[in-house]
Design a protein around this motif. Sequence first.
Motif, PDB file in Angstrom:
ATOM      1  N   LYS A 158     -18.451  27.839  -0.026  1.00 52.27           N
ATOM      2  CA  LYS A 158     -18.608  27.754   1.426  1.00 52.27           C
ATOM      3  C   LYS A 158     -17.299  27.432   2.136  1.00 52.27           C
ATOM      4  O   LYS A 158     -17.006  27.950   3.214  1.00 52.27           O
ATOM      5  N   TRP A 159     -16.477  26.552   1.532  1.00 52.25           N
ATOM      6  CA  TRP A 159     -15.233  26.141   2.170  1.00 52.25           C
ATOM      7  C   TRP A 159     -14.076  26.251   1.191  1.00 52.25           C
ATOM      8  O   TRP A 159     -14.267  26.274  -0.029  1.00 52.25           O
ATOM      9  N   LYS A 160     -12.880  26.277   1.719  1.00 49.76           N
ATOM     10  CA  LYS A 160     -11.677  26.221   0.891  1.00 49.76           C
ATOM     11  C   LYS A 160     -11.265  24.767   0.689  1.00 49.76           C
ATOM     12  O   LYS A 160     -11.474  23.940   1.570  1.00 49.76           O
ATOM     13  N   CYS A 161     -10.694  24.479  -0.463  1.00 46.09           N
ATOM     14  CA  CYS A 161     -10.189  23.129  -0.698  1.00 46.09           C
ATOM     15  C   CYS A 161      -8.911  22.921   0.101  1.00 46.09           C
ATOM     16  O   CYS A 161      -8.015  23.770   0.093  1.00 46.09           O
ATOM     17  N   GLY A 162      -8.840  21.799   0.788  1.00 46.01           N
ATOM     18  CA  GLY A 162      -7.681  21.514   1.633  1.00 46.01           C
ATOM     19  C   GLY A 162      -6.805  20.423   1.061  1.00 46.01           C
ATOM     20  O   GLY A 162      -6.484  20.404  -0.131  1.00 46.01           O
ATOM     21  N   ARG A 163      -6.463  19.478   1.879  1.00 46.20           N
ATOM     22  CA  ARG A 163      -5.499  18.443   1.521  1.00 46.20           C
ATOM     23  C   ARG A 163      -6.146  17.350   0.676  1.00 46.20           C
ATOM     24  O   ARG A 163      -7.337  17.106   0.765  1.00 46.20           O
ATOM     25  N   ILE A 164      -5.285  16.699  -0.101  1.00 43.85           N
ATOM     26  CA  ILE A 164      -5.705  15.536  -0.885  1.00 43.85           C
ATOM     27  C   ILE A 164      -4.839  14.356  -0.467  1.00 43.85           C
ATOM     28  O   ILE A 164      -3.608  14.442  -0.491  1.00 43.85           O
ATOM     29  N   THR A 165      -5.473  13.266  -0.086  1.00 40.55           N
ATOM     30  CA  THR A 165      -4.755  12.058   0.302  1.00 40.55           C
ATOM     31  C   THR A 165      -5.254  10.897  -0.550  1.00 40.55           C
ATOM     32  O   THR A 165      -6.454  10.641  -0.613  1.00 40.55           O
ATOM     33  N   THR A 166      -4.320  10.233  -1.226  1.00 34.32           N
ATOM     34  CA  THR A 166      -4.677   9.031  -1.985  1.00 34.32           C
ATOM     35  C   THR A 166      -4.116   7.809  -1.272  1.00 34.32           C
ATOM     36  O   THR A 166      -2.963   7.798  -0.852  1.00 34.32           O
ATOM     37  N   ILE A 167      -4.946   6.781  -1.148  1.00 35.88           N
ATOM     38  CA  ILE A 167      -4.547   5.527  -0.511  1.00 35.88           C
ATOM     39  C   ILE A 167      -4.699   4.418  -1.542  1.00 35.88           C
ATOM     40  O   ILE A 167      -5.815   4.115  -1.971  1.00 35.88           O
ATOM     41  N   ALA A 168      -3.589   3.857  -1.950  1.00 39.58           N
ATOM     42  CA  ALA A 168      -3.613   2.778  -2.936  1.00 39.58           C
ATOM     43  C   ALA A 168      -3.290   1.464  -2.242  1.00 39.58           C
ATOM     44  O   ALA A 168      -2.214   1.320  -1.643  1.00 39.58           O
ATOM     45  N   ALA A 169      -4.206   0.510  -2.301  1.00 38.53           N
ATOM     46  CA  ALA A 169      -3.955  -0.795  -1.678  1.00 38.53           C
ATOM     47  C   ALA A 169      -2.778  -1.491  -2.343  1.00 38.53           C
ATOM     48  O   ALA A 169      -2.031  -2.234  -1.695  1.00 38.53           O
ATOM     49  N   GLU A 170      -2.607  -1.245  -3.645  1.00 37.62           N
ATOM     50  CA  GLU A 170      -1.441  -1.768  -4.358  1.00 37.62           C
ATOM     51  C   GLU A 170      -0.956  -0.697  -5.321  1.00 37.62           C
ATOM     52  O   GLU A 170      -1.665  -0.324  -6.261  1.00 37.62           O
ATOM     53  N   ALA A 171       0.227  -0.176  -5.077  1.00 40.62           N
ATOM     54  CA  ALA A 171       0.805   0.853  -5.945  1.00 40.62           C
ATOM     55  C   ALA A 171       1.574   0.170  -7.072  1.00 40.62           C
ATOM     56  O   ALA A 171       2.300  -0.801  -6.845  1.00 40.62           O
ATOM     57  N   ARG A 172       1.424   0.706  -8.286  1.00 45.76           N
ATOM     58  CA  ARG A 172       2.088   0.135  -9.446  1.00 45.76           C
ATOM     59  C   ARG A 172       2.867   1.212 -10.189  1.00 45.76           C
ATOM     60  O   ARG A 172       2.566   2.399 -10.088  1.00 45.76           O
ATOM     61  N   PHE A 173       3.849   0.750 -10.935  1.00 48.44           N
ATOM     62  CA  PHE A 173       4.681   1.678 -11.710  1.00 48.44           C
ATOM     63  C   PHE A 173       4.895   1.086 -13.091  1.00 48.44           C
ATOM     64  O   PHE A 173       5.412  -0.021 -13.227  1.00 48.44           O
TER      65      PHE A 173
ATOM     66  N   PRO B 109       0.827  -1.208   0.000  1.00 46.35           N
ATOM     67  CA  PRO B 109       0.000   0.000   0.000  1.00 46.35           C
ATOM     68  C   PRO B 109       0.864   1.262   0.000  1.00 46.35           C
ATOM     69  O   PRO B 109       1.933   1.295   0.609  1.00 46.35           O
ATOM     70  N   LEU B 110       0.380   2.266  -0.698  1.00 49.11           N
ATOM     71  CA  LEU B 110       1.080   3.553  -0.765  1.00 49.11           C
ATOM     72  C   LEU B 110       0.089   4.655  -0.427  1.00 49.11           C
ATOM     73  O   LEU B 110      -0.970   4.771  -1.048  1.00 49.11           O
ATOM     74  N   ILE B 111       0.445   5.462   0.565  1.00 47.65           N
ATOM     75  CA  ILE B 111      -0.378   6.606   0.973  1.00 47.65           C
ATOM     76  C   ILE B 111       0.363   7.876   0.552  1.00 47.65           C
ATOM     77  O   ILE B 111       1.504   8.097   0.965  1.00 47.65           O
ATOM     78  N   VAL B 112      -0.281   8.675  -0.279  1.00 48.65           N
ATOM     79  CA  VAL B 112       0.333   9.909  -0.773  1.00 48.65           C
ATOM     80  C   VAL B 112      -0.510  11.082  -0.297  1.00 48.65           C
ATOM     81  O   VAL B 112      -1.705  11.162  -0.588  1.00 48.65           O
ATOM     82  N   HIS B 113       0.138  11.990   0.418  1.00 45.37           N
ATOM     83  CA  HIS B 113      -0.556  13.110   1.053  1.00 45.37           C
ATOM     84  C   HIS B 113      -0.032  14.410   0.456  1.00 45.37           C
ATOM     85  O   HIS B 113       1.136  14.747   0.603  1.00 45.37           O
ATOM     86  N   LEU B 114      -0.912  15.123  -0.242  1.00 45.88           N
ATOM     87  CA  LEU B 114      -0.540  16.378  -0.908  1.00 45.88           C
ATOM     88  C   LEU B 114      -1.277  17.526  -0.233  1.00 45.88           C
ATOM     89  O   LEU B 114      -2.506  17.583  -0.246  1.00 45.88           O
ATOM     90  N   ASP B 115      -0.500  18.432   0.355  1.00 42.84           N
ATOM     91  CA  ASP B 115      -1.077  19.563   1.095  1.00 42.84           C
ATOM     92  C   ASP B 115      -0.822  20.838   0.307  1.00 42.84           C
ATOM     93  O   ASP B 115       0.130  21.570   0.551  1.00 42.84           O
ATOM     94  N   LEU B 116      -1.673  21.092  -0.690  1.00 39.05           N
ATOM     95  CA  LEU B 116      -1.516  22.274  -1.523  1.00 39.05           C
ATOM     96  C   LEU B 116      -1.955  23.520  -0.768  1.00 39.05           C
ATOM     97  O   LEU B 116      -2.779  23.466   0.134  1.00 39.05           O
ATOM     98  N   ALA B 117      -1.431  24.652  -1.197  1.00 36.97           N
ATOM     99  CA  ALA B 117      -1.621  25.878  -0.427  1.00 36.97           C
ATOM    100  C   ALA B 117      -2.864  26.661  -0.836  1.00 36.97           C
ATOM    101  O   ALA B 117      -3.176  27.658  -0.222  1.00 36.97           O
ATOM    102  N   ASN B 118      -3.566  26.265  -1.891  1.00 34.32           N
ATOM    103  CA  ASN B 118      -4.705  27.061  -2.328  1.00 34.32           C
ATOM    104  C   ASN B 118      -5.809  26.154  -2.866  1.00 34.32           C
ATOM    105  O   ASN B 118      -5.681  24.936  -2.883  1.00 34.32           O
TER     106      ASN B 118
END
Length: 738
Positions: free
Chosen positions: A581-596, A414-423
């Motif tokens: 109403k709200w600002k967009c915050g963080r994006i987190t992707t959780i892949a049970a199986e990451a592939r390349f 599994p691969l967890i990718v957490h992207l915390d964009l500023a806007n």
Amino acid sequence: MSLQKENAASARLLHITDTHLSVSGTHFPWDDHGKVTIEALNWDGPTREELYDKALGRIAEHLTDHGQKLGAVVFSGDALSRGPSGGDQVLLEALLRHLRPFGIEPPRIVAVPGNHDIQRGTTPSTEARYDGFIKTWRNAGCVTPWLDGVDKKGEADLHKHVLIGEGGLWAIVALNSCNWSQTSALTDDLRARWDTIPGLLSAEPELQKKFKQELDKLRYYDMARVSEHQFEVLRLLCRQLNDAVGSTGQLRILVMHHHLRAPDHTEEVKQFSDVTNLERLRTFIAQQNIAVVMHGHKHVARKHFDHIEVRTGKPLHRVLMLSGGSTSPQSHLQAMNLVSVSGLPWVPHVKTTSVPLPRDGLDHDFEEDDANGRLWPYAEMSSGAPVVVQGHDYNQVYERAKLAAAAMRSDPAPLIVHLDLANSEQIRQLPDSYPRTTEHFNAGNGTVDESAEWLSQLVDWWQTSTSQMRSRVPYRHGERLKRFAQNINQLEQAKKELEANGRTTRALALLIDPAIDFVAKVGGRKTEFASFVLVQFRLRSDDRDSHLDCIAYYRAQEISKWWPVNVAELRHIQLSVAGKKWKCGRITTIAAEARFEKAPPSDVAVPIIDRWVDQAPHKLFIVAHAMLAGGAANDQQKTVATEWLRCLKQLAETAKEEDGARTGVTIEGPSRVAEYLKSVGNKDSSTGNHAKCLEELVRVGKWVLTAGDNERGDAVLSLQAALQTAIEQGSALLKSLP
């Protein structure tokens, strides 16, 4: 938060250091009373010893109020003040007087010498230099370190040098770093003549006194070092701990006087300011899995982590440094620390409570500091364990996620990718290193980057709620999110949940429909369904705004080609739910199986010329018209024909790759053009030949999508041949008519 009562899964320790006490008492000038004299008022104030005694009394009150015990007292050296001895005995007696009711007897006290506890001028590795320390601490039954010149070489007495907690869940190992402290730098012949030097330099008594003071600074050095013999004893002690504990986890704490790294920014200009064989000590700490180091010496109270690299490419060892304050005016608010360890043995967590020197008449609020107290790592590096990639920079996170996925090719995890964009802006660009080909994104001269438009169109297509390609791709994300089971708009439902309940966990949407996706087709073959399985939204607030975070789960995710598209799509969905109403915050992707996959993107599952069926059907008629006419007749037809040819070339490139054959197909676009050609042309004419070529491309494409393992090779070869014929046909379109 109140502390729970002592049990086998927790430990409560008192860390004290650098008390610098004396028998006669030491004035403690923590107030400024020298500016005016008031008769008949006693401004002398308490002594350091009196304040320390009162502080221990306040600790006893706190433990009584909360029904708590202490597992140990950890003393990291420098009980004595400069000059006279006896302060160590004052300290020990005060500890036992106040803390005996709470479980503290000499065997529950770990004491190591500080550089001021050594008999100045004595030879290293001799009993003489440890005489006072032994009489006070060791003879009383306290746990003390192995001492050079006192203990036998290679003799590792576990109970003498290590304090083991209840159930063996924690252990405190004592280390001596002061064997070479307060040592004379003079040889025997110089020592006899040293005191005569001031008289030789001046006949004036005052100058002689100054010369003597300066010469005394050169006479002694204060080196911190761990001896070869002690290192080996420490190694043997840890081996004994391993045997005693077995498979049960154990929190290991090392106590020493000197620091591994300075706890603050104060610069100390002196010889031997650090442990001379520091790197060996750090390596020992990592190899023996020591999680906490308690020390003094610097008179600075701080809790911080250090990370030790033993070998390049191996995980760093993370160790919590607990630097103790002292009973001095500068650090009297953090004179000592109560250390609470919970979650033993597998998820240890450390909280500290600073104990000040008390002011008469005032209570102290014993409030725990929970910052940076987690001792177990955030991501275990064992085989198959989830890997976490996180950051604020889009390109950086993408590069790291690709490397993580590539490393998993032989061992998927599994691969967890957490992207915390500023806007809250849309993600309009692909990462800088996204796989590009001239055929894929660039105009004929190779200078115009069309990737932004490509990404935007692709995201829009995946988010459409209706499509003419439903039979081929029945799992488009937009349809599942906005028309689930034909009538449920899950994004609107999630938005309503958030508006009604704020920080709810119910704002989620499913993209798998078991009624469709888990049903076998005729012949037993199951339908294809999306890798994108679920998306959840949650609200998070800071001082100014509320942010809508997005967490998406994928049963499998190709990182090189798909992750940037997925993230752009998630930001599109975020914006839809957040609205104004709200600002967009963080994006987190959780892949049970990451592939390349190394193959270039074949328009990420659906080629552009197939998506024209939904997004630009007029372009298919333009291509067909150019074929009927024998070539592109104007700039618009040339532009569309160029896009057509570019897509075919890119599909051909993808079909050559081992992992790309199944996605290097085009069906809907060529099929529509062929139908149009057949409806207006003669099947035996060049127009009919064009239609046959496109129908063959469609037939082979469907075969590739349904081929079993035994047919796969033949299907791929046929696909490559059909694409080559279609490319030749497309190239002819660019020949302008006269």
